[in-house]
Design a protein around this motif. Structure first.
Motif, PDB file in Angstrom:
ATOM      1  N   LEU A  18      48.853  42.540  34.244  1.00  0.00           N
ATOM      2  CA  LEU A  18      48.634  43.007  32.940  1.00  0.00           C
ATOM      3  C   LEU A  18      48.060  43.144  32.080  1.00  0.00           C
ATOM      4  CD1 LEU A  18      52.656  42.544  32.752  1.00  0.00           C
ATOM      5  CD2 LEU A  18      51.547  44.415  33.929  1.00  0.00           C
ATOM      6  N   LEU A  19      47.245  41.564  32.132  1.00  0.00           N
ATOM      7  CA  LEU A  19      46.250  41.380  31.139  1.00  0.00           C
ATOM      8  C   LEU A  19      44.633  42.204  31.856  1.00  0.00           C
ATOM      9  CD1 LEU A  19      46.690  37.747  29.970  1.00  0.00           C
ATOM     10  CD2 LEU A  19      47.119  40.278  28.496  1.00  0.00           C
ATOM     11  N   PHE A  35      40.836  37.279  36.639  1.00  0.00           N
ATOM     12  CA  PHE A  35      40.974  37.212  37.684  1.00  0.00           C
ATOM     13  C   PHE A  35      40.187  35.016  37.896  1.00  0.00           C
ATOM     14  CE2 PHE A  35      36.692  36.326  40.161  1.00  0.00           C
ATOM     15  CZ  PHE A  35      37.481  36.357  41.711  1.00  0.00           C
ATOM     16  N   VAL A  36      39.780  34.561  36.298  1.00  0.00           N
ATOM     17  CA  VAL A  36      39.582  33.283  36.930  1.00  0.00           C
ATOM     18  C   VAL A  36      41.094  32.663  37.595  1.00  0.00           C
ATOM     19  CG1 VAL A  36      38.604  31.229  35.639  1.00  0.00           C
ATOM     20  CG2 VAL A  36      37.419  33.286  35.989  1.00  0.00           C
ATOM     21  N   VAL A  37      41.813  33.021  36.275  1.00  0.00           N
ATOM     22  CA  VAL A  37      43.801  32.287  36.455  1.00  0.00           C
ATOM     23  C   VAL A  37      43.878  32.857  37.221  1.00  0.00           C
ATOM     24  CG1 VAL A  37      45.603  32.474  35.019  1.00  0.00           C
ATOM     25  CG2 VAL A  37      43.638  32.113  33.815  1.00  0.00           C
ATOM     26  N   GLY A  38      43.764  34.248  38.398  1.00  0.00           N
ATOM     27  CA  GLY A  38      44.159  34.647  39.084  1.00  0.00           C
ATOM     28  C   GLY A  38      43.724  33.648  40.392  1.00  0.00           C
ATOM     29  N   PHE A  39      42.994  33.517  40.317  1.00  0.00           N
ATOM     30  CA  PHE A  39      41.914  32.595  41.380  1.00  0.00           C
ATOM     31  C   PHE A  39      42.868  31.578  41.466  1.00  0.00           C
ATOM     32  CE2 PHE A  39      38.689  30.575  44.108  1.00  0.00           C
ATOM     33  CZ  PHE A  39      38.704  31.775  44.936  1.00  0.00           C
ATOM     34  N   LEU A  71      41.495  41.544  29.386  1.00  0.00           N
ATOM     35  CA  LEU A  71      40.758  40.314  29.241  1.00  0.00           C
ATOM     36  C   LEU A  71      40.505  40.478  30.704  1.00  0.00           C
ATOM     37  CD1 LEU A  71      42.607  37.730  27.564  1.00  0.00           C
ATOM     38  CD2 LEU A  71      40.685  38.922  26.621  1.00  0.00           C
ATOM     39  N   PRO A  72      39.599  41.087  31.221  1.00  0.00           N
ATOM     40  CA  PRO A  72      39.038  40.985  33.151  1.00  0.00           C
ATOM     41  C   PRO A  72      38.543  40.170  33.242  1.00  0.00           C
ATOM     42  CG  PRO A  72      37.964  42.043  32.086  1.00  0.00           C
ATOM     43  CD  PRO A  72      38.720  41.821  31.054  1.00  0.00           C
ATOM     44  N   LEU A 122      37.411  43.457  37.653  1.00  0.00           N
ATOM     45  CA  LEU A 122      36.347  42.683  36.812  1.00  0.00           C
ATOM     46  C   LEU A 122      35.129  43.494  37.042  1.00  0.00           C
ATOM     47  CD1 LEU A 122      35.025  40.248  36.714  1.00  0.00           C
ATOM     48  CD2 LEU A 122      34.703  39.201  37.736  1.00  0.00           C
ATOM     49  N   GLY A 123      34.817  44.169  38.259  1.00  0.00           N
ATOM     50  CA  GLY A 123      33.975  45.656  38.268  1.00  0.00           C
ATOM     51  C   GLY A 123      34.362  46.424  37.198  1.00  0.00           C
TER      52      GLY A 123
END
Length: 393
Positions: A51-52, A61-65, A56-57, A97-98
């Motif tokens: 949702l973020l 992504f970092v938190v998801g990874f 904050l892409p 992210l892209g």
């Protein structure tokens, strides 16, 4: 909505498509409590970062990874396996992210950080798992290898959006340039018309005024009727000269359209009729409304209507009696100009038919209406009605 899904609808659909498949396929992979616990925690964190992803892409992504690695390493350490479909949220986060991160430096930093996390995760997996069945290796790398395609798709979508935005800006710039060119061409045409009017009309009108003043200076040698005609000619010439100067200034520069002399109003109708009488006509005025209660634009339009009607009467019915009445009825000003049959025939082909068009345009600009037509006794009637309360100028 402009035919697209609202943001909350797209997010809800994306959550269902990315997290539900893993939940549905997990019973066919591993039904242990450790597997379900790891999957539940991972998907709970994943929903939040998903949702973020727009705001904050990179962080999402970092938190998801990190959550993804923790779920894999934790479940492997407990002897459990997760569904291969847990990779789907990573693909969505990489696409975002892209699509949303335009800074190359930030993208490279995220990629390097994730690479370090992969190495650390695989090392932790080796340290916490004894069985080879739960150690990640080439199978994890094979699952992660296609992920950069998601980033490429997001980058391509952002590039397309930027190209479309640039094309729209170029089109807007072209429209503005075209409008500016049209305005400049209009101004050049205005200046040309003003020059032509000055050369053709102003010079001849000035000569007429000069000759009229010469006649007035020698009025003692003229009969009475000629002196009256000379006075009327000089007054009309001076008034026309002033109005022509205002018109030329407006044509040259619309921003400098403030008249040099006050605009005529209802109080000058009697003077207008006097000039008509001086030219050999007969006219009467009935004023049924106080001029100060009438807005300025309506007063000017009424004056011009009466002026044009008198000119038409002199052209087409010279010597005919003219009756002018101005009244206020039901919040409207009603101006009526009626001339009878002329005692002598008017000039053949007089006028080009622009007088009535000009009156209609003036009255219509004030939300009014104008009717004109012959009367039953061979005369002509012009009636203009304009609202007094709501005037668009």
């Amino acid at each position: 909505m402009d035919g697209r899904w609202p943001a909350w609808g797209a997010d809800a659909g994306l959550v269902v498509l990315t997290f539900l498949p893993a939940l549905l396929s997990q019973p066919y992979v591993d039904t242990s409590k450790a597997a379900w616990m790891s999957l539940t925690v991972y998907e709970t964190v994943g929903v939040g970062v998903l949702l973020l992803r727009r705001r904050l892409p990179a962080t999402a992504f970092v938190v998801g990874f990190v959550a993804f690695l923790a779920a894999l390493v934790g479940s492997a350490g407990a002897g459990a396996k997760l569904s291969p479909l847990v990779f789907l949220p990573l693909a969505v986060l990489l696409y975002s992210l892209g699509n949303h991160v335009a800074s190359l430096r930030r993208t490279v930093s995220v990629v390097l950080g994730v690479s370090v996390l992969i190495v650390v995760g695989m090392w932790l997996n080796r340290m916490t798992t004894d069985s080879g069945d739960f150690r990640g290796g080439l199978d994890v790398l094979a699952a992660l290898a296609p992920m950069p395609l998601a980033w490429a798709m997001g980058f391509a979508a952002r590039t397309r959006q930027e190209l479309l935005a640039a094309a729209e800006r170029r089109a807007a710039d072209a429209r503005r340039a075209q409008a500016l060119e049209a305005a400049q061409a209009t101004q050049r045409e205005r200046a040309r018309i003003a020059g032509e009017m000055h050369d053709v009309v102003a010079h001849s009108l000035t000569l007429l005024v000069v000759h009229a003043e010469i006649l007035r200076a020698r009025s003692g040698e003229l009969p009475v009727w000629a002196r009256v005609q000379a006075d009327g000619l000089a007054a009309a010439g001076r008034q026309s000269s002033g109005e022509l100067r205002d018109l030329l200034r407006m044509l040259r520069d619309p921003a400098d359209a403030v008249p040099l002399q006050p605009a005529p109003d209802l109080g000058e109708l009697e003077t207008l009729l006097d000039s008509h009488r001086a030219a050999g006509g007969t006219a009467g005025l009935t004023m049924g409304i106080a001029p100060e209660s009438v807005p300025g634009p309506v007063q000017l339009a009424t004056y011009r209507v009466v002026q044009e009607a008198l000119v038409n009467a002199r052209r087409h019915a010279p010597g005919a009696p003219v009756r002018v009445s101005v009244d206020g009825v039901a919040g409207e000003l009603r101006c009526e100009v009626v001339n009878g049959r002329g005692p002598r025939r008017g000039t053949a082909g007089a006028g080009v038919g622009l007088g009535l068009i000009s009156m209609e345009e003036r009255v219509g600009a004030l939300d009014g209406a104008l009717t004109a037509g012959p009367t039953g006794d061979g005369g002509f009637r012009v009636v203009a009605t304009m609202p007094l309360e709501r005037v668009h100028v």
